[in-house]
Design an enzyme around this catalytic site. Structure first.
Site, PDB file in Angstrom:
ATOM      1  N   ILE A 197     -79.327  86.869  53.083  1.00 39.29           N
ATOM      2  CA  ILE A 197     -80.668  87.271  53.506  1.00 39.29           C
ATOM      3  C   ILE A 197     -81.634  87.202  52.332  1.00 39.29           C
ATOM      4  O   ILE A 197     -82.786  86.779  52.468  1.00 39.29           O
ATOM      5  CB  ILE A 197     -80.631  88.671  54.148  1.00 39.29           C
ATOM      6  CG1 ILE A 197     -79.717  88.625  55.361  1.00 39.29           C
ATOM      7  CG2 ILE A 197     -82.029  89.128  54.565  1.00 39.29           C
ATOM      8  CD1 ILE A 197     -79.282  89.938  55.895  1.00 39.29           C
ATOM      9  N   ASN A 232     -75.352  90.115  40.784  1.00 34.18           N
ATOM     10  CA  ASN A 232     -74.095  90.035  40.009  1.00 34.18           C
ATOM     11  C   ASN A 232     -73.206  88.899  40.515  1.00 34.18           C
ATOM     12  O   ASN A 232     -72.099  88.700  40.021  1.00 34.18           O
ATOM     13  CB  ASN A 232     -73.350  91.375  40.047  1.00 34.18           C
ATOM     14  CG  ASN A 232     -72.852  91.730  41.444  1.00 34.18           C
ATOM     15  OD1 ASN A 232     -72.979  90.931  42.385  1.00 34.18           O
ATOM     16  ND2 ASN A 232     -72.281  92.906  41.582  1.00 34.18           N
ATOM     17  N   ASP A 257     -75.360  93.459  37.071  1.00 35.29           N
ATOM     18  CA  ASP A 257     -74.971  94.437  38.085  1.00 35.29           C
ATOM     19  C   ASP A 257     -75.904  95.651  38.000  1.00 35.29           C
ATOM     20  O   ASP A 257     -76.336  96.016  36.902  1.00 35.29           O
ATOM     21  CB  ASP A 257     -73.514  94.874  37.773  1.00 35.29           C
ATOM     22  CG  ASP A 257     -72.906  95.626  38.925  1.00 35.29           C
ATOM     23  OD1 ASP A 257     -71.939  95.126  39.518  1.00 35.29           O
ATOM     24  OD2 ASP A 257     -73.437  96.710  39.252  1.00 35.29           O
ATOM     25  N   LEU A 258     -76.201  96.247  39.120  1.00 36.28           N
ATOM     26  CA  LEU A 258     -77.089  97.416  39.103  1.00 36.28           C
ATOM     27  C   LEU A 258     -76.492  98.556  38.283  1.00 36.28           C
ATOM     28  O   LEU A 258     -77.210  99.412  37.775  1.00 36.28           O
ATOM     29  CB  LEU A 258     -77.357  97.889  40.541  1.00 36.28           C
ATOM     30  CG  LEU A 258     -78.336  97.044  41.353  1.00 36.28           C
ATOM     31  CD1 LEU A 258     -78.458  97.595  42.763  1.00 36.28           C
ATOM     32  CD2 LEU A 258     -79.698  96.998  40.672  1.00 36.28           C
ATOM     33  N   LYS A 297     -71.042  94.720  51.902  1.00 34.40           N
ATOM     34  CA  LYS A 297     -71.482  94.862  53.302  1.00 34.40           C
ATOM     35  C   LYS A 297     -70.399  94.566  54.350  1.00 34.40           C
ATOM     36  O   LYS A 297     -70.697  94.327  55.520  1.00 34.40           O
ATOM     37  CB  LYS A 297     -72.651  93.934  53.537  1.00 34.40           C
ATOM     38  CG  LYS A 297     -72.329  92.469  53.379  1.00 34.40           C
ATOM     39  CD  LYS A 297     -73.445  91.608  53.913  1.00 34.40           C
ATOM     40  CE  LYS A 297     -73.024  90.158  53.972  1.00 34.40           C
ATOM     41  NZ  LYS A 297     -74.023  89.327  54.622  1.00 34.40           N
ATOM     42  N   SER A 305     -79.494  98.938  57.809  1.00 36.06           N
ATOM     43  CA  SER A 305     -78.712  98.233  58.833  1.00 36.06           C
ATOM     44  C   SER A 305     -78.648  99.048  60.114  1.00 36.06           C
ATOM     45  O   SER A 305     -78.661 100.278  60.076  1.00 36.06           O
ATOM     46  CB  SER A 305     -77.283  98.005  58.308  1.00 36.06           C
ATOM     47  OG  SER A 305     -76.433  97.600  59.362  1.00 36.06           O
ATOM     48  N   ALA A 306     -78.554  98.363  61.219  1.00 36.26           N
ATOM     49  CA  ALA A 306     -78.397  99.030  62.519  1.00 36.26           C
ATOM     50  C   ALA A 306     -77.077  99.797  62.563  1.00 36.26           C
ATOM     51  O   ALA A 306     -76.877 100.624  63.450  1.00 36.26           O
ATOM     52  CB  ALA A 306     -78.428  97.995  63.626  1.00 36.26           C
ATOM     53  N   TYR A 317     -69.229 101.796  55.026  1.00 37.17           N
ATOM     54  CA  TYR A 317     -70.348 100.886  54.734  1.00 37.17           C
ATOM     55  C   TYR A 317     -71.638 101.434  55.358  1.00 37.17           C
ATOM     56  O   TYR A 317     -72.651 101.603  54.677  1.00 37.17           O
ATOM     57  CB  TYR A 317     -70.076  99.482  55.277  1.00 37.17           C
ATOM     58  CG  TYR A 317     -71.343  98.681  55.459  1.00 37.17           C
ATOM     59  CD1 TYR A 317     -71.872  98.465  56.726  1.00 37.17           C
ATOM     60  CD2 TYR A 317     -72.046  98.220  54.352  1.00 37.17           C
ATOM     61  CE1 TYR A 317     -73.054  97.781  56.887  1.00 37.17           C
ATOM     62  CE2 TYR A 317     -73.239  97.537  54.502  1.00 37.17           C
ATOM     63  CZ  TYR A 317     -73.738  97.320  55.782  1.00 37.17           C
ATOM     64  OH  TYR A 317     -74.931  96.658  55.940  1.00 37.17           O
ATOM     65  N   LYS A 359     -75.403 103.113  53.717  1.00 35.53           N
ATOM     66  CA  LYS A 359     -76.781 102.779  54.112  1.00 35.53           C
ATOM     67  C   LYS A 359     -77.509 104.047  54.555  1.00 35.53           C
ATOM     68  O   LYS A 359     -78.664 104.296  54.194  1.00 35.53           O
ATOM     69  CB  LYS A 359     -76.783 101.747  55.243  1.00 35.53           C
ATOM     70  CG  LYS A 359     -76.279 100.372  54.852  1.00 35.53           C
ATOM     71  CD  LYS A 359     -77.163  99.702  53.808  1.00 35.53           C
ATOM     72  CE  LYS A 359     -76.749  98.268  53.544  1.00 35.53           C
ATOM     73  NZ  LYS A 359     -77.582  97.617  52.505  1.00 35.53           N
ATOM     74  N   GLY A 399     -63.966 100.736  66.390  1.00 36.62           N
ATOM     75  CA  GLY A 399     -65.308 101.066  65.897  1.00 36.62           C
ATOM     76  C   GLY A 399     -66.399 100.207  66.478  1.00 36.62           C
ATOM     77  O   GLY A 399     -67.579 100.473  66.255  1.00 36.62           O
TER      78      GLY A 399
HETATM   79  C1  WQD Z   1     -70.404  90.858  66.597  1.00 37.32           C
HETATM   80  C2  WQD Z   1     -69.626  90.859  67.920  1.00 37.32           C
HETATM   81  C3  WQD Z   1     -67.429  91.802  67.721  1.00 37.32           C
HETATM   82  C4  WQD Z   1     -65.952  88.564  65.104  1.00 37.32           C
HETATM   83  C5  WQD Z   1     -71.655  93.850  61.549  1.00 37.32           C
HETATM   84  C6  WQD Z   1     -71.935  95.010  60.657  1.00 37.32           C
HETATM   85  C7  WQD Z   1     -73.425  95.200  60.540  1.00 37.32           C
HETATM   86  C8  WQD Z   1     -74.078  93.924  60.077  1.00 37.32           C
HETATM   87  C9  WQD Z   1     -73.726  92.782  61.011  1.00 37.32           C
HETATM   88  C10 WQD Z   1     -74.339  94.138  57.700  1.00 37.32           C
HETATM   89  C11 WQD Z   1     -68.854  92.153  68.147  1.00 37.32           C
HETATM   90  C12 WQD Z   1     -67.355  90.319  68.083  1.00 37.32           C
HETATM   91  C13 WQD Z   1     -66.742  89.383  65.888  1.00 37.32           C
HETATM   92  C14 WQD Z   1     -64.860  87.875  65.691  1.00 37.32           C
HETATM   93  C15 WQD Z   1     -65.415  88.828  67.817  1.00 37.32           C
HETATM   94  N1  WQD Z   1     -73.699  93.604  58.758  1.00 37.32           N
HETATM   95  N2  WQD Z   1     -66.469  89.500  67.235  1.00 37.32           N
HETATM   96  N3  WQD Z   1     -64.626  88.039  67.032  1.00 37.32           N
HETATM   97  O1  WQD Z   1     -69.875  94.217  64.049  1.00 37.32           O
HETATM   98  O2  WQD Z   1     -72.067  93.850  65.309  1.00 37.32           O
HETATM   99  O3  WQD Z   1     -72.111  94.110  62.844  1.00 37.32           O
HETATM  100  O4  WQD Z   1     -72.292  92.698  61.047  1.00 37.32           O
HETATM  101  O5  WQD Z   1     -75.317  94.832  57.712  1.00 37.32           O
HETATM  102  O6  WQD Z   1     -73.669  96.222  59.623  1.00 37.32           O
HETATM  103  O7  WQD Z   1     -71.409  96.170  61.264  1.00 37.32           O
HETATM  104  O8  WQD Z   1     -71.178  92.043  63.825  1.00 37.32           O
HETATM  105  O9  WQD Z   1     -70.515  89.685  63.847  1.00 37.32           O
HETATM  106  O10 WQD Z   1     -68.786  91.429  63.175  1.00 37.32           O
HETATM  107  O11 WQD Z   1     -69.496  91.252  65.566  1.00 37.32           O
HETATM  108  O12 WQD Z   1     -65.174  88.946  69.033  1.00 37.32           O
HETATM  109  O13 WQD Z   1     -64.090  87.122  64.993  1.00 37.32           O
HETATM  110  O14 WQD Z   1     -68.663  89.823  67.898  1.00 37.32           O
HETATM  111  O15 WQD Z   1     -66.460  92.563  68.456  1.00 37.32           O
HETATM  112  O16 WQD Z   1     -68.891  92.437  69.548  1.00 37.32           O
HETATM  113  P1  WQD Z   1     -71.238  93.620  64.106  1.00 37.32           P
HETATM  114  P2  WQD Z   1     -69.947  91.051  64.026  1.00 37.32           P
END
Ligand code: WQD
Length: 345
Positions: free
Chosen positions: A12, A32, A58-59, A84, A124-125, A148, A152, A293
């Site tokens: 990003i 870093n 590094d910070l 992340k 992050s969401a 993680y 945030k 999760g």
């Molecule tokens: C998306 C969907 C998985 C991989 C994470 C972090 C978030 C941000 C974005 C940093 C989900 C499914 C995934 C795979 C799958 N990162 N999936 N097979 O978990 O929404 O968010 O990344 O800020 O903080 O939590 O993103 O891309 O891992 O998953 O089925 O091999 O795809 O279950 O529904 P996520 P993701």
């Protein structure tokens, strides 16, 4: 005056470098290179025809962070730097707290000592945890469910306390949903280390033959096709959101929080199908166990950012898939390793 991007060589960060340089900003990157390569910054300069100052550090290395502020007239900081990967944070929480929290504290202390009080923070969401309902607005309950996300959430709380202690600070917290895609040129993109955790880079690597098949984590969620729904946002839209947030942050002291998403959710299978349609590549897949999760559905209500930042996502899922694939076919092994030459590109 210059803008400091911590972690600016990352996915990003590098795309935000492009948009800031194109907007006429002078930028300084401190990275870093633990999860990025210097080649990304060389490509940023190729794309924009402009230079930037790079500091390899590094910070947690106070001396290097101070050197950045001594040697450059920093007006504002966009703070991307941080680990992340959700799964990795569960396995090694101390590394995440040390790197993300302690690193941020060093940065904020040094900002304060140099009187630099304009900050855009890459949140992050994930701080929302598993939302009760969707779409998500900024006033939803906060409750990260992994280390993680908790880093945030804690950094957001630290920044809120800093603002309360000194209202001269101007702080914008940007809660990203799911970044995807790449710059139109295909010169910069997402280059994850090892096996990708995230869906889009995983699909890309299946498409290019580095991985055999997509494993869909569960298909019995309470969603139309049973697979997880997320709000994928093109990384260039995200980058533009930072340009807008920076303008507002520098304009006058305040503390604001914004969701950066499209407001539209796509399921895993919908994204897979969209990728196949946009690229002509077939993505073999199998259904496997749910990932602990994971929420069934998570997507933004982006109306506050639309209203207050005069920003909205312009690119759709097809462009995200097309641009991701363009990056992948032009860089099948990601960025090459390049020797650190000068500190200016
Ligand atoms: C998306 C969907 C998985 C991989 C994470 C972090 C978030 C941000 C974005 C940093 C989900 C499914 C995934 C795979 C799958 N990162 N999936 N097979 O978990 O929404 O968010 O990344 O800020 O903080 O939590 O993103 O891309 O891992 O998953 O089925 O091999 O795809 O279950 O529904 P996520 P993701």
């Amino acid at each position: 005056m210059a803008i400091l991007l911590t972690g600016g060589a990352g996915y990003i960060g590098s795309h935000t470098c492009v948009e800031l340089l194109n907007a006429g900003q002078e930028i300084v990157v401190l990275d870093n290179l633990s999860n990025s390569k210097i080649e990304a910054l060389k490509r940023v300069s190729e794309i924009t025809g402009k230079g930037l100052a790079f500091y390899h550090g590094d910070l947690l290395d106070k001396e290097t962070v101070e050197k950045v502020f001594i040697q450059n007239p920093i007006e504002a900081v966009i703070h991307f730097a941080g680990f992340k990967a959700v799964g990795e944070s569960v396995e090694n929480p101390l590394a995440y707290y040390q790197n993300n929290i302690s690193g941020s504290l060093v940065l904020f202390e040094i900002m304060k000592s140099f009187g630099v009080k304009n900050l855009v923070f890459s949140s992050s969401a994930t701080v929302y945890g598993i939302p009760e309902t969707v779409p998500i607005t900024e006033d939803f309950p906060i409750g990260a469910i992994n280390p993680y996300g908790r880093t945030k959430q804690m950094i957001e709380e630290i920044l809120k306390d800093i603002f309360i202690s000194d209202p001269e600070w101007s702080i914008t917290l940007l809660r990203y949903f799911n970044p995807a895609g790449a710059h139109l040129s295909g010169k910069i993109g997402e280059d994850p280390k090892g096996i990708p955790n995230n869906l889009m880079p995983y699909i890309q690597q299946v498409a290019i033959g580095k991985l055999d098949e997509l494993k869909v984590f569960g298909n019995d969620y309470p969603t139309p096709d049973g697979t997880g729904i997320r709000d994928y946002i093109h990384v260039m839209d995200l980058a533009n959101g930072h340009v807008k947030a920076l303008e507002k942050t520098i304009h006058r002291p305040s503390l604001n929080i914004y969701n950066l998403g499209t407001g539209t959710g796509y399921s895993v299978l919908e994204l897979k199908n969209a990728f196949e349609s946009a690229t002509g590549q077939i993505i073999p897949y199998s259904i496997t166990e749910k990932r602990p999760g994971d929420a069934a559905a998570c997507f933004a209500d982006p109306s506050k950012a639309q209203r207050e930042l005069e920003w909205q996502a312009l690119r759709g899922i097809e462009e995200m898939c097309r641009d991701s694939w363009n990056w992948q076919i032009n860089n099948p092994e990601g960025y090459k390793e390049t020797k650190l030459t000068a500190e200016v590109y």
